[in-house]
Every structure is written in C-alpha cells, then in structure tokens.
Design a protein around this motif. Sequence first.
Motif, PDB file in Angstrom:
ATOM      1  N   GLY A  71     -28.129  30.335  94.847  1.00  0.00           N
ATOM      2  CA  GLY A  71     -28.708  30.978  95.987  1.00  0.00           C
ATOM      3  C   GLY A  71     -30.193  30.261  96.143  1.00  0.00           C
ATOM      4  O   GLY A  71     -30.887  30.295  95.281  1.00  0.00           O
ATOM      5  N   ALA A  72     -30.309  29.966  97.258  1.00  0.00           N
ATOM      6  CA  ALA A  72     -31.604  29.168  97.610  1.00  0.00           C
ATOM      7  C   ALA A  72     -32.771  30.163  97.400  1.00  0.00           C
ATOM      8  O   ALA A  72     -34.055  29.534  96.796  1.00  0.00           O
ATOM      9  N   GLU A  73     -32.709  31.466  97.569  1.00  0.00           N
ATOM     10  CA  GLU A  73     -33.811  32.444  97.245  1.00  0.00           C
ATOM     11  C   GLU A  73     -34.147  32.589  95.553  1.00  0.00           C
ATOM     12  O   GLU A  73     -35.469  32.899  95.516  1.00  0.00           O
ATOM     13  N   ASN A  74     -33.322  31.847  94.731  1.00  0.00           N
ATOM     14  CA  ASN A  74     -33.384  31.955  93.282  1.00  0.00           C
ATOM     15  C   ASN A  74     -33.964  30.766  92.742  1.00  0.00           C
ATOM     16  O   ASN A  74     -34.237  30.656  91.482  1.00  0.00           O
ATOM     17  N   ILE A  75     -34.195  29.642  93.828  1.00  0.00           N
ATOM     18  CA  ILE A  75     -34.540  28.315  93.210  1.00  0.00           C
ATOM     19  C   ILE A  75     -36.054  28.046  93.494  1.00  0.00           C
ATOM     20  O   ILE A  75     -36.402  28.139  94.765  1.00  0.00           O
ATOM     21  N   VAL A  76     -36.672  27.298  92.650  1.00  0.00           N
ATOM     22  CA  VAL A  76     -37.860  26.741  92.611  1.00  0.00           C
ATOM     23  C   VAL A  76     -37.677  25.245  92.425  1.00  0.00           C
ATOM     24  O   VAL A  76     -37.416  24.984  91.314  1.00  0.00           O
ATOM     25  N   VAL A  77     -38.221  24.452  93.209  1.00  0.00           N
ATOM     26  CA  VAL A  77     -38.310  22.961  92.831  1.00  0.00           C
ATOM     27  C   VAL A  77     -39.769  22.504  92.644  1.00  0.00           C
ATOM     28  O   VAL A  77     -40.505  22.848  93.594  1.00  0.00           O
ATOM     29  N   VAL A  78     -40.006  22.044  91.652  1.00  0.00           N
ATOM     30  CA  VAL A  78     -41.370  21.512  91.363  1.00  0.00           C
ATOM     31  C   VAL A  78     -41.244  19.986  91.127  1.00  0.00           C
ATOM     32  O   VAL A  78     -40.627  19.383  90.497  1.00  0.00           O
ATOM     33  N   LEU A  79     -42.263  19.447  91.853  1.00  0.00           N
ATOM     34  CA  LEU A  79     -42.571  17.914  91.919  1.00  0.00           C
ATOM     35  C   LEU A  79     -43.499  17.462  91.015  1.00  0.00           C
ATOM     36  O   LEU A  79     -44.729  18.082  91.467  1.00  0.00           O
ATOM     37  N   GLY A  80     -43.384  16.367  90.353  1.00  0.00           N
ATOM     38  CA  GLY A  80     -44.696  16.253  89.476  1.00  0.00           C
ATOM     39  C   GLY A  80     -45.298  14.947  90.283  1.00  0.00           C
ATOM     40  O   GLY A  80     -46.330  14.414  89.822  1.00  0.00           O
TER      41      GLY A  80
END
Length: 75
Positions: free
Chosen positions: A66-75
């Motif tokens: 579910g998109a609401e449960n995902i966090v994308v972290v970019l370095g």
Amino acid sequence: MAILKDKKVIIIGDRDGIPGPAIEECVKTAGAEVVYSSTECFVWTAAGAMDLENQKRVKDFAEQYGAENIVVVLG
C-alpha cells in the motif's frame, strides 16, 4: 515514538552521496522496516534519473504494502 514506526522503507543510496547501508541504519533507529536497500551510481544515467528497474521495484512494493505504508529514501 519512532517517526517511521510500521512503515516499509525502500532505500536507494548514491555511490557519490549517501550509501544505502548508512541510510538503512538511520531508518531502522526510526522504527522502519527496510524492505529493499541498494547503492546506485546515478552519474552515468541520463540526467541522474532512476533506472526503470528501480522504478518498477518501488511500484511493486507500493502495490504489495500500500502506497500509504511506503517511504522511499534517496541518497
């Protein structure tokens, strides 16, 4: 209270920036579950864009959790 509690995190670190393992240690202390972590080299891609494989990976995890449960972290 952990700010990323119960969130699934996708980490895409940058070889010339912040590598995936370093970001991984930080988000774990914030309560997140890391579902994917890698370190990429964005220098050689067109305008530093994320490749299609990583875009698909993010899409697949968003559909799975579910998109609401995902966090994308970019370095």
